[in-house]
Design an enzyme around this catalytic site. Sequence first.
Site, mmCIF file in Angstrom:
data_model
loop_
_atom_site.group_PDB
_atom_site.id
_atom_site.type_symbol
_atom_site.label_atom_id
_atom_site.label_comp_id
_atom_site.label_asym_id
_atom_site.label_seq_id
_atom_site.Cartn_x
_atom_site.Cartn_y
_atom_site.Cartn_z
ATOM 1 N N CYS A 136 22.090 55.734 47.829
ATOM 2 C CA CYS A 136 23.258 56.613 47.848
ATOM 3 C C CYS A 136 23.549 57.137 49.253
ATOM 4 C CB CYS A 136 23.037 57.812 46.928
ATOM 5 S SG CYS A 136 22.492 57.420 45.253
ATOM 6 N N ASP A 137 22.507 57.551 49.972
ATOM 7 C CA ASP A 137 22.699 58.379 51.164
ATOM 8 C C ASP A 137 22.370 57.718 52.494
ATOM 9 O OD1 ASP A 137 23.467 60.401 49.454
ATOM 10 O OD2 ASP A 137 21.459 61.244 49.303
ATOM 11 N N CYS B 241 17.612 59.397 46.958
ATOM 12 C CA CYS B 241 18.304 58.126 46.734
ATOM 13 C C CYS B 241 18.791 57.550 48.051
ATOM 14 C CB CYS B 241 19.481 58.329 45.778
ATOM 15 S SG CYS B 241 20.393 56.808 45.426
#
Length: 303
Positions: free
Chosen positions: A135-136, A132
């Site tokens: 997300c990261d 992701c």
Amino acid sequence: MHYELIIVGGGPAGLTAGLYAARSRIKTLLLESTGLGGQMLKTYRIDNWPGSVEGISGYDLATQMQDHALRFGLQTQIANLLALKAVGREKILVTDQGELSCRAVIIATGAHQICLNIPGEAELTGKGVSYCATCDAPFYRKQRVAVVGGGDAAVEEALYLTRFTDQVKLIHRRDELRASPVLQEDLKKNPVEMLLSHIPLKVEGENAVKGLWVKNLKTNEERLLELDGVFIFVGTAPHTEFAAPGLSKNQHGFVVTDQFLNTSLPGVFAAGDCRENPLKQVVTAAGEGALAAHMAQRFLETK
């Protein structure tokens, strides 16, 4: 035992639905096949949960959601859903622990990223291997990263990563990408190095990603790419293997709903990553869980 509502899945969508249902004093049971928390339990850090300014570990957020729902009396049970069927006004859920019945169901079984199953991938997931970018990506500012995949999701995530670093590689096994022409045009305008006709062989590193071994399918040459992060986007598979006559799914197995999360079966709703939707995040799953619980309550009140 008979319930008003049964929620299948204990990730952010299911736990939020359980919280809202329990607060509304609906007789509710939440079924989970392993442990409450879903994919959050495998997420090292969640940096885009509103209000968590310093970020929060997936385990901690899952625990908080679980405790919050249980505080309002949500009942839970460990069981695998095998089949779902409508019998008149009732819904019958066949599980590996027996049969259950209810008036309304929320399917929140989630999904999982398809893995490459190469050496080092599992060991370094959360330590440089990610599924992701949304997300990261902020953890990889000005670092060396690679994206594996050639579809829309892979290209979109590669483009997203260019907001944080100009050292992005895109690795795809075919001679050309499968992504839409518009995305491919955007890709050409950004600092992304494409390695077509390449496959990943092994993620290198002990406590953190140090590189990725790749193979050129045309020359059979193998080499090590020095990297700080590897983002894998070769597909997502929903947990919707259970039998459910009359439940509409798309070609990839995701449950199809309308804007109010109604499925093709009256009284059956779907929320979170198992549903056909464009953004799979904890925050969107939680929002859908709340809406699904609200719609289930309205269904119970009006039928």
